[in-house]
Write an enzyme that holds these catalytic residues in place. Structure first.
Site: not given
Ligand code: 3H9
Length: 706
Positions: A130, A110
């Site tokens: 999301e 976004e």
């Molecule tokens: C959103 O954006 C809403 C908006 O539209 C509107 C708002 C108003 N936040 O997965 P990994 C942490 S909703 C906080 O193992 P990878 C994760 O817990 C969001 N923490 O790494 C982990 O922590 P820990 C939409 C986050 O390389 C560490 O980072 N976005 C977030 O296998 C490493 O993560 C998503 O849904 C976060 N957003 O994969 C994306 N993301 O080391 C969600 C990750 O303490 N994330 N962490 O266990 C992913 O899909 C994967 O993390 C990503 C990296 C592909 C980015």
């Protein structure tokens, strides 16, 4: 250009007349409050500084921005809100370029859509995931995306949550330019300078014309609504996404943003959001078992599998799919040929469906070897035993493994309930023995219980977790007991279901109530699918040690005695006419149940769906609490992940223990005490549940990492 090494969360740097804004918030550059503040301040500064002619937003580390900071959801909001930051970027009077590498997900995308120009490196992962968290894009994604790429493509991204690569994003029109090299900062700078040289104007996504063909876009919305009704049964946020896109079609941008905000907040407040985000963190938390910390796993380059039955073959496919060579052992040439045929059948089916080429199948099968002598396992780094569930048989296999395997080889058993400590104690190297409990079909089911016997060394457990990663499984650490985490809890709630069946609820009603709760299948359908003979054999084996005081429902035995083992025999609890995969209720089964009620002296009573689920869930939660208290599961979240990945528990409810927190532990305990009035032996409240209720705590309070 070198990576920006500043420790500031949002670093700013002037390169000529281009203002480089770099987000530096490890591990994934989530948009926490400091990042939002930093971006807002950077845009203010860019607007104010006459030396700045263009702005670049980029991320440091492996990603652009992975989205909003999920940990902030459910906490009091902290300004500036992300939609406002996006608005400010879009409103900037100087061209803003998003230079994107790695993940640009959710709020990250976004931010990029609010920029005026987008450049993507070849490794980008774009997505609006999301929906997978029970949310919808809430920072303009529902309004800007359809304006840029049309409603159909925007809805596909938002409803599936899938990631797309640079090529697809470019084709869709989400990206203007593909990066030429591996240095996104340098590419971004070159692009910004080129735009300045061309005097490229500020170009806002809110003004894009992707929705101009009203008829086509309206049709896309109708189609999405129809499809969602079929596939997202009971989910809240998909319908809100469609509603928001429909507003984009009819209303000015600002009105659309107001609607998006309202709907986003509704999603944020929904228990589904809490359940799905719990699942997101829980499935990452299970990877952090104590033995994996600071422990180097042993190398795995060659895996042996003993037993070519359904389970052994499924495990072989999972290992082959991970690119590793497999040596399968079975007792004679005929059994081995059957094992190989099982493996080949899986790949042939994939070739027939066009999911694999014949050449790829040949390459994969070239990694498969078979033998009828254990000596062929001499070079294996890990051997997984998947033979008949019988302690004597397993001990013979392990004695052979002890004889032939090289020192340091990991010796794993796929037993689903036998005492692994006893197996380990029977050989000379108990520290190398671990349990790897796969779920059937082993090449498909994601769950892998890693069962940790008393004498195993930490690096063997770490190796098991490493294998799970290679196999793309979700590992859960479990202690040794009858049934480990999953099957032990299953035994408890299956009994509760049997009790209800004998007391008056039909198996069809119970299955329906369980499906309505969100499971893909009810327990009696699962039993028909798995084959009633397996449970029957277990019941017969355990008959001698069963507590004679405990209630024992005989209906399943009556059905099995007729040879009705479920789908494979054409009938079980259900009838499967002509080999159908979906069963229909069987009046003869209902007659058997009636007769059993008479035999047991039970006057049947009626059940509501709600009562069925309260009993079903109370039994599951209570045994889950016992499993945590006895350290079979490290934390309640380990139980949750087991049920999400191995037993079809509806993800939007987060898992049984999260669900218990949602309804309140005091309510669950009150139910158990009420049910105990009729059957105090079965309904014994778990001491952990009682303690937590007395202390006013929930299961979440026990979820801190061990
Ligand atoms: C959103 O954006 C809403 C908006 O539209 C509107 C708002 C108003 N936040 O997965 P990994 C942490 S909703 C906080 O193992 P990878 C994760 O817990 C969001 N923490 O790494 C982990 O922590 P820990 C939409 C986050 O390389 C560490 O980072 N976005 C977030 O296998 C490493 O993560 C998503 O849904 C976060 N957003 O994969 C994306 N993301 O080391 C969600 C990750 O303490 N994330 N962490 O266990 C992913 O899909 C994967 O993390 C990503 C990296 C592909 C980015």
């Amino acid at each position: 250009m070198s990576q920006n090494l500043s420790t500031e969360v949002v670093a700013r740097e002037l390169h000529g007349n281009v203002f480089l804004v770099t987000i530096n918030n490890p591990p994934v550059n989530a948009l926490g409050v400091d990042v939002r503040r930093g971006i807002a301040a950077a845009i203010d500064a860019a607007e104010a500084d006459v030396a700045v002619h263009a702005v670049i937003i980029m991320g440091s580390g492996r990603n652009f921005i992975a989205g909003a900071d999920i940990r902030e959801f459910g906490k009091p909001p902290m300004p500036p809100a992300l939609p406002d930051v996006c608005q400010q970027i879009e409103a900037c009077r100087k061209p803003v370029v998003a230079a994107i590498h790695g993940a640009a997900l959710g709020g990250g995308l976004e931010i990029a859509l609010a920029a005026h120009y987008r450049l993507a490196a070849t490794d980008v992962k774009f997505g609006l995931p999301e929906v997978l968290l029970g949310l919808m894009p809430g920072a303009g994604g529902t309004q800007r995306t359809p304006r840029l790429i049309g409603a159909k493509a925007a809805l596909d991204l938002m409803l599936s949550g899938r990631h797309i690569g640079a090529g697809e994003a470019h084709k869709l029109g989400l990206v203007d330019r593909l990066g030429a090299g591996t240095d996104i900062g340098a590419d971004g700078l070159a692009y910004a300078e080129e735009l300045l040289a061309m005097q490229a104007p500020v170009r806002r996504s809110c003004d894009a014309a992707g929705l101009s063909d009203r008829t086509a876009n309206q049709a896309a919305i109708e189609a999405a609504r129809e499809q969602t009704a079929k596939t997202s049964r009971g989910l809240f946020s998909p319908l809100k996404i469609i509603e928001a896109v429909e507003v984009a079609l009819d209303q000015p941008f600002d009105e659309g943003m107001r609607t998006e905000r309202k709907l986003f907040l509704q999603c944020l407040e929904s228990p589904q959001r809490a359940g799905l985000i719990h699942a997101f963190f829980a499935e990452r938390e299970v990877l952090k078992a104590p033995e994996t910390r600071n422990t180097q796993p042993r190398a795995i380059t060659h895996v042996g599998i003993v037993g070519g039955g359904t389970m052994g073959a499924g495990i072989a496919v999972a290992v082959l799919d991970a690119g590793l060579p497999v040596t399968m052992i079975d007792r004679d040439a005929a059994a081995l040929a059957r094992g190989r045929a099982h493996v080949e059948k899986v790949y042939s089916a994939m070739v027939a469906k066009g999911r694999m080429t014949a050449a790829a199948m040949a390459t994969t099968m070239a990694r498969f070897a078979g033998s009828t002598t254990y000596d062929a396992l001499a070079a294996a780094d890990m051997v997984i035993e998947a033979v008949f569930e019988d302690m004597a048989v397993k001990k013979v296999v392990f004695a052979e493994l002890d004889r032939v395997c090289k020192p340091g080889a990991v010796l794993a058993t796929n037993t689903s309930y036998l005492d692994i400590d006893a197996i380990a104690a029977s050989i000379s190297r108990p520290a190398d023995v671990v349990g790897l409990h796969f779920f059937s079909p082993a090449n498909i089911m994601k769950l892998l219980e890693i069962v940790v016997p008393a004498k195993v060394s930490a690096d063997v457990v770490a190796t098991a977790f490493e294998l799970a990663k290679k196999l793309r499984k979700v590992p859960v650490r479990a202690g040794v007991c009858d049934g480990f985490i999953g099957n032990r809890i299953l035994a408890a709630y299956r009994q509760a279901a049997d009790h209800m069946m004998e007391d008056g609820a039909s198996p069809y009603h119970i299955d329906r109530a369980v499906r309505n709760f969100g499971y893909p299948m009810g327990p009696f359908q699962v039993s028909d699918l798995a084959g009633g003979d397996i449970g029957w054999a277990t019941r017969k084996r355990k008959a001698a040690t069963r507590n004679p005081e405990a209630r024992y429902v005989q209906i399943a035995d009556r059905i099995c005695e007729r040879g009705w083992f479920g789908q494979k025999t054409g009938r079980g609890y259900y009838l499967y006419p002509g080999g159908a995969r979906t069963g229909v209720p069987d009046p003869e089964v209902e007659a058997i149940i009636d007769a059993e009620r008479v035999r047991a002296g039970i006057t049947p009573r009626s059940f509501t769906d709600d009562e069925i689920m309260r009993r079903y869930m109370a039994a599951m939660i209570n045994e889950g609490a016992n499993v945590v208290q006895q350290r079979i599961a490290l934390r309640p979240l380990d139980v949750d992940v087991t049920f999400l990945y191995g037993y079809g528990f509806p993800r939007h409810r987060g898992g049984p223990m999260k669900y218990a927190d949602t309804v309140g532990l005091a309510n669950v305990l009150a139910d158990i005490r009420e049910f105990a009035k009729q059957d105090p032996l079965f309904w014994q409240a778990s001491p952990l549940l009682v303690d937590l209720v007395e202390q006013g705590k929930d299961f979440a309070s026990l979820n801190q990492s061990e």
